[in-house]
Scaffold this motif. Structure first.
Motif, PDB file in Angstrom:
ATOM      1  N   ALA A   1      28.724 -30.232   1.671  1.00  0.00           N
ATOM      2  CA  ALA A   1      27.305 -29.869   1.712  1.00  0.00           C
ATOM      3  C   ALA A   1      26.910 -29.066   0.476  1.00  0.00           C
ATOM      4  CB  ALA A   1      27.002 -29.081   2.977  1.00  0.00           C
ATOM      5  N   VAL A   2      27.743 -28.132   0.069  1.00  0.00           N
ATOM      6  CA  VAL A   2      27.453 -27.325  -1.122  1.00  0.00           C
ATOM      7  C   VAL A   2      27.439 -28.205  -2.368  1.00  0.00           C
ATOM      8  CG1 VAL A   2      28.380 -25.516  -2.624  1.00  0.00           C
ATOM      9  CG2 VAL A   2      28.272 -25.158  -0.159  1.00  0.00           C
ATOM     10  N   THR A   3      28.368 -29.136  -2.446  1.00  0.00           N
ATOM     11  CA  THR A   3      28.420 -30.050  -3.583  1.00  0.00           C
ATOM     12  C   THR A   3      27.149 -30.891  -3.659  1.00  0.00           C
ATOM     13  OG1 THR A   3      30.824 -30.143  -3.444  1.00  0.00           O
ATOM     14  CG2 THR A   3      29.737 -31.928  -4.639  1.00  0.00           C
ATOM     15  N   GLU A   4      26.708 -31.412  -2.528  1.00  0.00           N
ATOM     16  CA  GLU A   4      25.468 -32.197  -2.499  1.00  0.00           C
ATOM     17  C   GLU A   4      24.275 -31.351  -2.931  1.00  0.00           C
ATOM     18  OE1 GLU A   4      24.568 -35.454  -1.857  1.00  0.00           O
ATOM     19  OE2 GLU A   4      26.705 -35.845  -2.013  1.00  0.00           O
ATOM     20  N   ASP A   5      24.191 -30.126  -2.426  1.00  0.00           N
ATOM     21  CA  ASP A   5      23.099 -29.222  -2.818  1.00  0.00           C
ATOM     22  C   ASP A   5      23.118 -28.955  -4.318  1.00  0.00           C
ATOM     23  OD1 ASP A   5      22.221 -29.068  -0.221  1.00  0.00           O
ATOM     24  OD2 ASP A   5      23.161 -27.107   0.177  1.00  0.00           O
ATOM     25  N   ASN A   6      24.294 -28.728  -4.860  1.00  0.00           N
ATOM     26  CA  ASN A   6      24.403 -28.460  -6.293  1.00  0.00           C
ATOM     27  C   ASN A   6      23.973 -29.660  -7.121  1.00  0.00           C
ATOM     28  OD1 ASN A   6      25.284 -25.845  -5.937  1.00  0.00           O
ATOM     29  ND2 ASN A   6      27.438 -26.387  -6.044  1.00  0.00           N
ATOM     30  N   PHE A   7      24.390 -30.846  -6.722  1.00  0.00           N
ATOM     31  CA  PHE A   7      23.969 -32.042  -7.445  1.00  0.00           C
ATOM     32  C   PHE A   7      22.454 -32.212  -7.366  1.00  0.00           C
ATOM     33  CE2 PHE A   7      28.387 -33.949  -7.168  1.00  0.00           C
ATOM     34  CZ  PHE A   7      28.591 -33.921  -8.531  1.00  0.00           C
TER      35      PHE A   7
END
Length: 53
Positions: A38-44
């Motif tokens: 989820a954090v990776t998706e938010d960062n992207f």
């Protein structure tokens, strides 16, 4: 150009999500893996949205 790079990286990381989830189950760290995804998706999303400004 940078936007295309991050779009490619996002696609590549998404291809690995099933492996990450499997590894989380094997190591009993499912919550951590889901949070990391989820954090990776938010960062992207933030990077790709900010690239247009």
């Amino acid at each position: 150009m940078l936007g295309k790079y991050f779009a490619l990286m996002r696609w590549w990381v998404r291809k690995w999500y099933p492996v990450f989830r499997w590894f989380g189950r094997v190591t009993d760290q499912e919550e951590y893996v889901e949070r990391a995804i989820a954090v990776t998706e938010d960062n992207f999303e933030r990077i790709l949205e900010g690239d247009d400004e």
